[in-house]
Every structure is written in C-alpha cells, then in structure tokens.
Design a protein around this motif. Sequence first.
Motif, PDB file in Angstrom:
ATOM      1  N   GLU A 211       0.842  -1.202   0.000  1.00 58.13           N
ATOM      2  CA  GLU A 211       0.000   0.000   0.000  1.00 58.13           C
ATOM      3  C   GLU A 211       0.875   1.248   0.000  1.00 58.13           C
ATOM      4  OE1 GLU A 211      -3.914  -0.994   2.587  1.00 58.13           O
ATOM      5  OE2 GLU A 211      -2.095  -0.828   3.780  1.00 58.13           O
ATOM      6  N   ALA A 212       1.907   1.189   0.833  1.00 60.26           N
ATOM      7  CA  ALA A 212       2.802   2.346   0.966  1.00 60.26           C
ATOM      8  C   ALA A 212       3.553   2.632  -0.327  1.00 60.26           C
ATOM      9  CB  ALA A 212       3.790   2.103   2.112  1.00 60.26           C
ATOM     10  N   MET A 213       3.813   1.583  -1.101  1.00 57.54           N
ATOM     11  CA  MET A 213       4.532   1.743  -2.368  1.00 57.54           C
ATOM     12  C   MET A 213       3.619   2.194  -3.503  1.00 57.54           C
ATOM     13  SD  MET A 213       7.749   1.193  -1.979  1.00 57.54           S
ATOM     14  CE  MET A 213       8.310   0.931  -3.672  1.00 57.54           C
ATOM     15  N   HIS A 214       2.304   2.181  -3.270  1.00 57.73           N
ATOM     16  CA  HIS A 214       1.385   2.552  -4.343  1.00 57.73           C
ATOM     17  C   HIS A 214       1.615   4.011  -4.745  1.00 57.73           C
ATOM     18  CE1 HIS A 214      -2.248   3.408  -6.587  1.00 57.73           C
ATOM     19  NE2 HIS A 214      -2.390   2.104  -6.721  1.00 57.73           N
ATOM     20  N   PRO A 215       1.622   4.271  -6.058  1.00 65.03           N
ATOM     21  CA  PRO A 215       1.930   5.636  -6.495  1.00 65.03           C
ATOM     22  C   PRO A 215       0.992   6.719  -5.965  1.00 65.03           C
ATOM     23  CG  PRO A 215       1.470   4.175  -8.386  1.00 65.03           C
ATOM     24  CD  PRO A 215       1.539   3.317  -7.176  1.00 65.03           C
ATOM     25  N   LEU A 216      -0.207   6.364  -5.523  1.00 66.72           N
ATOM     26  CA  LEU A 216      -1.088   7.399  -4.969  1.00 66.72           C
ATOM     27  C   LEU A 216      -0.712   7.794  -3.542  1.00 66.72           C
ATOM     28  CD1 LEU A 216      -4.691   6.285  -6.100  1.00 66.72           C
ATOM     29  CD2 LEU A 216      -3.356   8.211  -6.985  1.00 66.72           C
ATOM     30  N   ALA A 217       0.004   6.926  -2.833  1.00 69.87           N
ATOM     31  CA  ALA A 217       0.384   7.249  -1.441  1.00 69.87           C
ATOM     32  C   ALA A 217       1.420   8.364  -1.477  1.00 69.87           C
ATOM     33  CB  ALA A 217       0.927   6.008  -0.737  1.00 69.87           C
ATOM     34  N   PHE A 218       1.144   9.426  -0.744  1.00 69.45           N
ATOM     35  CA  PHE A 218       1.846  10.691  -0.976  1.00 69.45           C
ATOM     36  C   PHE A 218       2.346  11.284   0.335  1.00 69.45           C
ATOM     37  CE2 PHE A 218       1.594  15.183  -2.679  1.00 69.45           C
ATOM     38  CZ  PHE A 218       2.398  14.987  -3.790  1.00 69.45           C
ATOM     39  N   MET A 219       3.531  11.880   0.280  1.00 72.74           N
ATOM     40  CA  MET A 219       4.032  12.641   1.425  1.00 72.74           C
ATOM     41  C   MET A 219       3.841  14.112   1.082  1.00 72.74           C
ATOM     42  SD  MET A 219       5.016  10.599   3.757  1.00 72.74           S
ATOM     43  CE  MET A 219       6.334  11.033   4.860  1.00 72.74           C
ATOM     44  N   ALA A 220       3.034  14.807   1.858  1.00 75.29           N
ATOM     45  CA  ALA A 220       2.735  16.211   1.553  1.00 75.29           C
ATOM     46  C   ALA A 220       3.577  17.136   2.414  1.00 75.29           C
ATOM     47  CB  ALA A 220       1.253  16.495   1.761  1.00 75.29           C
TER      48      ALA A 220
ATOM     49  N   TYR B  94     -12.719   1.313  14.537  1.00 76.24           N
ATOM     50  CA  TYR B  94     -11.731   1.695  13.543  1.00 76.24           C
ATOM     51  C   TYR B  94     -10.736   0.567  13.355  1.00 76.24           C
ATOM     52  CZ  TYR B  94     -13.752   6.109  14.927  1.00 76.24           C
ATOM     53  OH  TYR B  94     -14.651   7.086  15.224  1.00 76.24           O
ATOM     54  N   GLY B  95     -10.435   0.257  12.099  1.00 77.31           N
ATOM     55  CA  GLY B  95      -9.517  -0.836  11.819  1.00 77.31           C
ATOM     56  C   GLY B  95      -8.198  -0.351  11.269  1.00 77.31           C
ATOM     57  N   PHE B  96      -7.350  -1.301  10.936  1.00 76.99           N
ATOM     58  CA  PHE B  96      -6.043  -0.968  10.369  1.00 76.99           C
ATOM     59  C   PHE B  96      -6.193  -0.522   8.918  1.00 76.99           C
ATOM     60  CE2 PHE B  96      -2.366  -2.167   7.803  1.00 76.99           C
ATOM     61  CZ  PHE B  96      -1.350  -1.493   8.464  1.00 76.99           C
ATOM     62  N   TYR B  97      -7.029  -1.224   8.150  1.00 78.23           N
ATOM     63  CA  TYR B  97      -7.094  -0.912   6.715  1.00 78.23           C
ATOM     64  C   TYR B  97      -7.818   0.389   6.448  1.00 78.23           C
ATOM     65  CZ  TYR B  97      -4.651  -5.086   5.525  1.00 78.23           C
ATOM     66  OH  TYR B  97      -3.663  -6.026   5.400  1.00 78.23           O
ATOM     67  N   ALA B  98      -9.007   0.543   7.054  1.00 77.59           N
ATOM     68  CA  ALA B  98      -9.734   1.815   6.973  1.00 77.59           C
ATOM     69  C   ALA B  98      -9.898   2.317   5.542  1.00 77.59           C
ATOM     70  CB  ALA B  98      -9.057   2.861   7.852  1.00 77.59           C
ATOM     71  N   ASN B  99     -10.135   1.401   4.617  1.00 79.94           N
ATOM     72  CA  ASN B  99     -10.409   1.828   3.246  1.00 79.94           C
ATOM     73  C   ASN B  99     -11.809   2.434   3.174  1.00 79.94           C
ATOM     74  OD1 ASN B  99      -7.967   0.908   1.971  1.00 79.94           O
ATOM     75  ND2 ASN B  99      -8.719  -1.194   2.268  1.00 79.94           N
TER      76      ASN B  99
ATOM     77  N   ALA C  25     -10.955   3.312  -6.758  1.00 79.93           N
ATOM     78  CA  ALA C  25     -11.064   1.848  -6.849  1.00 79.93           C
ATOM     79  C   ALA C  25     -10.260   1.282  -8.022  1.00 79.93           C
ATOM     80  CB  ALA C  25     -12.529   1.435  -6.953  1.00 79.93           C
ATOM     81  N   ASP C  26     -10.300   1.949  -9.166  1.00 79.31           N
ATOM     82  CA  ASP C  26      -9.572   1.421 -10.326  1.00 79.31           C
ATOM     83  C   ASP C  26      -8.078   1.337 -10.040  1.00 79.31           C
ATOM     84  OD1 ASP C  26     -11.906   1.248 -11.673  1.00 79.31           O
ATOM     85  OD2 ASP C  26     -11.571   3.019 -12.946  1.00 79.31           O
ATOM     86  N   GLU C  27      -7.590   2.300  -9.302  1.00 74.93           N
ATOM     87  CA  GLU C  27      -6.155   2.340  -9.029  1.00 74.93           C
ATOM     88  C   GLU C  27      -5.736   1.370  -7.921  1.00 74.93           C
ATOM     89  OE1 GLU C  27      -8.106   4.988  -9.313  1.00 74.93           O
ATOM     90  OE2 GLU C  27      -7.118   6.602 -10.434  1.00 74.93           O
ATOM     91  N   VAL C  28      -6.538   1.240  -6.867  1.00 67.14           N
ATOM     92  CA  VAL C  28      -6.051   0.505  -5.693  1.00 67.14           C
ATOM     93  C   VAL C  28      -6.799  -0.796  -5.404  1.00 67.14           C
ATOM     94  CG1 VAL C  28      -5.250   2.637  -4.612  1.00 67.14           C
ATOM     95  CG2 VAL C  28      -7.511   1.728  -4.004  1.00 67.14           C
ATOM     96  N   GLY C  29      -7.897  -1.056  -6.118  1.00 70.20           N
ATOM     97  CA  GLY C  29      -8.702  -2.238  -5.810  1.00 70.20           C
ATOM     98  C   GLY C  29      -7.900  -3.530  -5.772  1.00 70.20           C
ATOM     99  N   HIS C  30      -6.930  -3.642  -6.671  1.00 68.24           N
ATOM    100  CA  HIS C  30      -6.158  -4.889  -6.764  1.00 68.24           C
ATOM    101  C   HIS C  30      -5.361  -5.180  -5.484  1.00 68.24           C
ATOM    102  CE1 HIS C  30      -3.104  -1.865  -7.836  1.00 68.24           C
ATOM    103  NE2 HIS C  30      -2.238  -2.734  -7.365  1.00 68.24           N
ATOM    104  N   LEU C  31      -5.097  -4.150  -4.693  1.00 67.46           N
ATOM    105  CA  LEU C  31      -4.328  -4.374  -3.454  1.00 67.46           C
ATOM    106  C   LEU C  31      -5.101  -5.246  -2.470  1.00 67.46           C
ATOM    107  CD1 LEU C  31      -3.003  -0.733  -2.740  1.00 67.46           C
ATOM    108  CD2 LEU C  31      -1.644  -2.678  -3.550  1.00 67.46           C
ATOM    109  N   TYR C  32      -6.417  -5.321  -2.667  1.00 67.79           N
ATOM    110  CA  TYR C  32      -7.260  -5.993  -1.674  1.00 67.79           C
ATOM    111  C   TYR C  32      -8.022  -7.164  -2.273  1.00 67.79           C
ATOM    112  CZ  TYR C  32      -5.895  -1.559   0.162  1.00 67.79           C
ATOM    113  OH  TYR C  32      -5.126  -0.488   0.539  1.00 67.79           O
TER     114      TYR C  32
END
Length: 340
Positions: free
Chosen positions: A223-232, A286-291, A324-331
């Motif tokens: 998840e952390a490596m996914h290109p949408l995960a961002f450091m602002a 509240y869970g860990f995934y929190a999608n 969903a299109d970008e990250v759905g496959h992670l789950y």
Amino acid sequence: MLIRRKKEIPSSEITPYEVYLNRRHFIGHTARAAAVVAVAPGLVAACGTAEGSEDASTAGGSAAADPGAPMSAFRSDQERDWAEVRSELDEPLTPPEDVTSYTNFYESGTGKEDPVRNAGSLQTHPWSIEVEGLVGKPGTYALDDFIAPYPIEERVYRLRCVEAWSMVIPWMGFPLSNLIAAAEPTSQAAYVQFETLYDPDQMPGQRRRVIDWPYVEGLRLDEAMHPLAFMATGLYGRPLPNQNGAPIRLVVPWKYGFKSIKSIVRMRFVEDLPPTSWAQILPGEYGFYANVNPEVSHPRWSQARERRIGKFRKQPTLMFNGYADEVGHLYSGMDLARYY
Ligand SMILES: Nc1nc2c(c(=O)[nH]1)N[C@H]1C(S)=C(S)[C@@H](COP(=O)(O)O)O[C@H]1N2
Ligand SMILES: [Mo]
C-alpha cells in the motif's frame, strides 16, 4: 463557482483564496516557512462523531496559511491557474480557508477549530525524521536533506474523513515510494509504521491523554509503495500550515483521513501489523485498513454519504473514495467488510 463568502470573516482573511484563484503564476514552496497562528486555549469537544447535521457553513474561520508570508519564502518557478486545477477531478477544490481551519489534529485540541488556534506553538524547523527497523539505511535524517532529492509535485485528492465529511485538496509533495525505496527495506519488512512528534510543550493537546501519544499509523508495504500514497509538504502551493501536519504528513486518499498521519518524525519498518492509534482507542470502530467503503457502516453511523465541506447537500461516498480502479487490486481476495 464555489466561493463561500461569509460576512463575519474579515476581508483580510478571505483575500488568500481570491489571490489563489486569480493568480496566473503558480507559487511553489520550500518545506520550511511556517504558518503564523495565534496560540489560544483549546476547547474540549467530542471525538470521533459523525459530522451529521452540523451545518457546513460553520466550517471555516480564520485563514491560517500565512497570507503575510514574504514572497521570498516561496519559489515561483512553476505556473499554475487554480481555476483550472479545480476541474481536474471534475469537482471544485475546497476553499483554502476551510482546508486550513476545519481540521482534525488532536495534538492541538479535539475541536475542529482548535488546531488553527493552537498549532502555532509547533516548531517545524529544524525537523528530523528517524528511519528504523528492517531497513538497509536506518538513521536520523534532517528533513531538508531527507526530501531534497524528490521533485515537488501537485496532487489534487479527495480527503474523506471517517466522520462523513470530505474535501478536495491540492497537495504539494512527492510519492511515499521514494522514501521507502531510499530506506531499502529488507525482504522481511511487510509494514511501515509512522509516528507523529510527541512534545506536550509544543502540542498542548498532548497534555490530555485522549490518545496514547504519540499518534501512530501504518500501511502494508505494498500500500505504501502505491503511487497514490503521498508525502505532503504543502497545500495550495504554500508550505503546510502547522494544523494540517507541518512540516511533512502522509496522504492516503483511498483511506479514511485518520490514516493520513501528520507531523511525522519516525518511519519504522516491521514484520507484523503495527498498532495504529484509532484502532487502539476504539478497536470495534476503527480498523487498520480503513479503506473508504460506502457499504460498510461505522457502528454509529452510515458511511454511504458524506458532506463535502462547503456544499449543502450530502453526496454519495465512492468505493475507495473514488480510487477503486487504481487501488482495488491491493485488496483482491480480502473480505472488505471484515478487514475494515
Ligand atoms: N498526528 C495526527 N494526524 C492526524 C490526525 C490527528 O489527530 N493527529 N487526524 C487525522 C484525521 S481524523 C484526519 S480526517 C486528517 C485531517 O487532515 P486535515 O486536517 O489536514 O484535513 O488528519 C489525520 N491525521
Ligand atoms: Mo478523520
């Protein structure tokens, strides 16, 4: 066009948004210049409740993005037209005065408008980040050096709080994957945990144990490596105001907002699923995934709809907050109702 004008707000405080919209030049930023906000005692407020019937027009207040910052504090080497930016997601940006005044940052108080008053005491420079655990490159890094290699980009993302309100925010920063690659996690590392600064002198909200400080969050490594995960490091082309998590915070747009941990001082690479603050406080809620998932209700309220701050009517919540299109496959293969 969506500019809420509130008569009770002095014109000096709404000027920045009009400046943003009218400016032809995009103003870049350094990670350094800090917001200037007044320090005032916080208020006690209920935590973790749905936004519900609250009138969105009460969101907002004083703008804190330091409209008076000297221009020398900013780079102006890129061009940007904010009116154009607003159409990228086909949704208008949330006005900066709302983004910077209606915030969740319990370190500075539990009320939505406590952080804008209290976060001024947070010292964001110098700042260092510790990288530890299962990595080839552990160490303590000065923030400026740590992020210097990565070009600052802009991402317009929806932010969906678990409390059923949302915003559309133009962030400045870089992909989290850059930092992870630089840390060189070992093959055993399966999760990364993040930690917020703990210093009750700088963060008055930490004098009350509403959270077992410091605030901690985490992601599975993929998840952390996914290109949408961002450091602002900024928003609206300016350095992050303290109350939005200066000098550096995580933004994970497909997850509920509490995953997007602010004012990060530590990244720890671990083998096992790490504890996270809200899952520790209220594991049944509240869970860990929190999608973001409109079909899985919070035990105390539905997540099917949300209030976009600045709009009157609620709107449907999107699966994975619209990503969903970008990250759905992670789950794939995971029961999303169980791993909430
Ligand atoms: N350290 C820390 N990070 C935090 C929080 C917090 O209280 N402390 N609140 C979270 C919640 S609940 C949300 S919705 C987002 C809000 O980000 P914003 O205030 O910049 O919109 O920050 C998240 N990150
Ligand atoms: Mo949130």
